[in-house]
Design a protein around this motif. Structure first.
Motif, PDB file in Angstrom:
ATOM      1  N   TRP A   1       0.839  -1.205   0.000  1.00 41.51           N
ATOM      2  CA  TRP A   1       0.000   0.000   0.000  1.00 41.51           C
ATOM      3  C   TRP A   1       0.875   1.256   0.000  1.00 41.51           C
ATOM      4  N   LYS A   2       0.649   2.127  -0.968  1.00 40.51           N
ATOM      5  CA  LYS A   2       1.379   3.389  -1.110  1.00 40.51           C
ATOM      6  C   LYS A   2       2.887   3.198  -1.212  1.00 40.51           C
ATOM      7  N   THR A   3       3.305   2.044  -1.727  1.00 36.25           N
ATOM      8  CA  THR A   3       4.720   1.766  -1.931  1.00 36.25           C
ATOM      9  C   THR A   3       5.105   2.169  -3.351  1.00 36.25           C
ATOM     10  N   LEU A   4       6.159   2.951  -3.485  1.00 39.63           N
ATOM     11  CA  LEU A   4       6.550   3.508  -4.774  1.00 39.63           C
ATOM     12  C   LEU A   4       7.972   3.112  -5.132  1.00 39.63           C
ATOM     13  N   ARG A   5       8.205   2.899  -6.428  1.00 35.86           N
ATOM     14  CA  ARG A   5       9.562   2.772  -6.948  1.00 35.86           C
ATOM     15  C   ARG A   5       9.856   4.062  -7.711  1.00 35.86           C
ATOM     16  N   VAL A   6      10.907   4.773  -7.313  1.00 33.79           N
ATOM     17  CA  VAL A   6      11.195   6.100  -7.854  1.00 33.79           C
ATOM     18  C   VAL A   6      12.601   6.109  -8.450  1.00 33.79           C
ATOM     19  N   SER A   7      12.732   6.651  -9.654  1.00 31.93           N
ATOM     20  CA  SER A   7      14.029   6.766 -10.320  1.00 31.93           C
ATOM     21  C   SER A   7      14.615   8.157 -10.119  1.00 31.93           C
ATOM     22  N   ARG A   8      15.926   8.254 -10.168  1.00 30.80           N
ATOM     23  CA  ARG A   8      16.597   9.549 -10.032  1.00 30.80           C
ATOM     24  C   ARG A   8      16.056  10.528 -11.090  1.00 30.80           C
ATOM     25  N   GLY A   9      15.733  11.727 -10.647  1.00 29.33           N
ATOM     26  CA  GLY A   9      15.189  12.744 -11.528  1.00 29.33           C
ATOM     27  C   GLY A   9      13.689  12.695 -11.694  1.00 29.33           C
ATOM     28  N   GLU A  10      13.052  11.663 -11.163  1.00 31.53           N
ATOM     29  CA  GLU A  10      11.607  11.519 -11.272  1.00 31.53           C
ATOM     30  C   GLU A  10      10.927  12.281 -10.142  1.00 31.53           C
TER      31      GLU A  10
ATOM     32  N   LEU B   1       8.417  13.043  -7.235  1.00 32.31           N
ATOM     33  CA  LEU B   1       7.764  12.206  -6.235  1.00 32.31           C
ATOM     34  C   LEU B   1       6.283  12.574  -6.183  1.00 32.31           C
ATOM     35  N   THR B   2       5.436  11.698  -6.674  1.00 26.30           N
ATOM     36  CA  THR B   2       3.990  11.931  -6.669  1.00 26.30           C
ATOM     37  C   THR B   2       3.300  10.849  -5.858  1.00 26.30           C
ATOM     38  N   ASP B   3       2.151  11.203  -5.278  1.00 30.72           N
ATOM     39  CA  ASP B   3       1.392  10.269  -4.434  1.00 30.72           C
ATOM     40  C   ASP B   3       2.255   9.715  -3.309  1.00 30.72           C
ATOM     41  N   ALA B   4       3.102  10.572  -2.758  1.00 28.49           N
ATOM     42  CA  ALA B   4       3.974  10.145  -1.664  1.00 28.49           C
ATOM     43  C   ALA B   4       3.148   9.775  -0.440  1.00 28.49           C
ATOM     44  N   PRO B   5       3.614   8.816   0.354  1.00 30.02           N
ATOM     45  CA  PRO B   5       2.891   8.451   1.575  1.00 30.02           C
ATOM     46  C   PRO B   5       2.854   9.606   2.562  1.00 30.02           C
ATOM     47  N   ASP B   6       1.778   9.655   3.325  1.00 29.15           N
ATOM     48  CA  ASP B   6       1.641  10.673   4.362  1.00 29.15           C
ATOM     49  C   ASP B   6       2.273  10.180   5.657  1.00 29.15           C
TER      50      ASP B   6
END
Length: 289
Positions: free
Chosen positions: A151-160, A162-167
């Motif tokens: 739940w609300k776990t994201l894979r983020v790449s450098r330069g991307e 950050l959207t829908d970040a966990p609260d």
């Protein structure tokens, strides 16, 4: 037949309606063969008053899905059940602290190897940007400290961005490429003894191994070399009275095993992949009764 209660999701929550009844059925079938009847009890109905649970010789919180969406009430429930003397396994104290992944930091302090982790109180873009350089990686994983089922776990790449970040309180870890190439391995323990091991792999292009994201599970004849040592080290560091435990691990950049999770609340036992584990779990329950 001895009656036991199994905590289940809020029946008003449609997000779990298509999955948990089948999991409960597999558990109930295994328990019934040991002379135990499993009765569903929505956890949300017993948060402030434990009287509906005190009549059972044993309560199993095995399907208390959704606690991560209402964590304050979950913690209140754990406090209520402990104060009322509900015989719950795993114990209310354990399923309380295990609901916040900051426990991984405490296990790391005891020498259990985990992925490098940055703990933040409120996730912002700057935290993610700093993590790339700190970990020396171009891909990170961002997730809430209180979560379940990715739940609300994201894979983020450098330069991307950050959207829908966990609260709220969150954690950042370097992405482990071994998740895609080797998958994650889970060791299931019932009554302190190893029951079975399962390898879980994501579908191509995915990093989440849960079934809702297409994850593929396969029972292993025996744990991979080194996996049992990490599992035993983790259980020794936890040092609690556990009826069941699922120890999830993956290989780090150097090939060594790293603890991903110690699931002590409502772990899937993967009985669909390892049906023989159901009888072992039932025997562990019967021994406690």
């Amino acid at each position: 037949m001895t009656r036991v209660a199994v905590l289940t999701p809020d029946p008003a929550d449609p997000s779990f309606a298509g999955q948990w009844p089948g999991v409960l059925e597999r558990l109930a079938t295994a328990l019934s063969e040991a002379g135990i009847t499993a009765e569903a009890a929505p956890w949300i109905d017993h948060v402030e008053d434990a009287s509906g649970l005190t009549g059972y010789p044993l309560v199993l919180p095995l399907l208390a899905w959704g606690y991560h969406r209402d964590h304050p009430r979950w913690l209140l429930g754990c406090k209520t059940w402990a104060a009322a003397g509900v015989r719950m396994l795993n114990p209310p104290s354990v399923i309380g602290w295990n609901s916040d992944k900051s426990y991984l930091g405490r296990l790391a302090d005891k020498g259990v190897p985990i992925p490098e982790t940055l703990w933040v109180e409120s996730m912002v873009q700057g935290d993610a940007d700093a993590a790339f350089d700190r970990f020396g990686t171009d891909t990170i994983i961002v997730k809430p400290r209180v979560s379940g089922g990715a739940w609300k776990t994201l894979r983020v790449s450098r330069g991307e961005a950050l959207t829908d970040a966990p609260d709220g309180p969150s954690m950042i870890q370097p992405y482990l490429p071994s998740i895609e190439t080797e998958g994650e391995t889970s060791l299931l323990f019932f009554g302190g003894a190893l029951s079975h091991a399962v390898n879980k792999r994501p579908v191509t292009g995915e990093f989440r191994i849960q079934v809702q994201y297409g994850g593929k599970y396969q029972a292993l004849a025996e744990p991979p070399a080194g996996a049992m040592a990490l599992a035993r080290q983790t259980l020794a560091a936890i040092d609690e009275d556990l009826l069941y435990a699922r120890i999830d691990m993956a290989r780090g950049p150097d090939g060594g095993w790293l603890l991903m999770e110690a699931e002590l609340i409502e772990p899937d036992f993967y009985l669909g992949s390892a049906p023989e584990g159901g009888a072992r779990f039932a025997e562990a329950v019967k021994a406690r009764l």
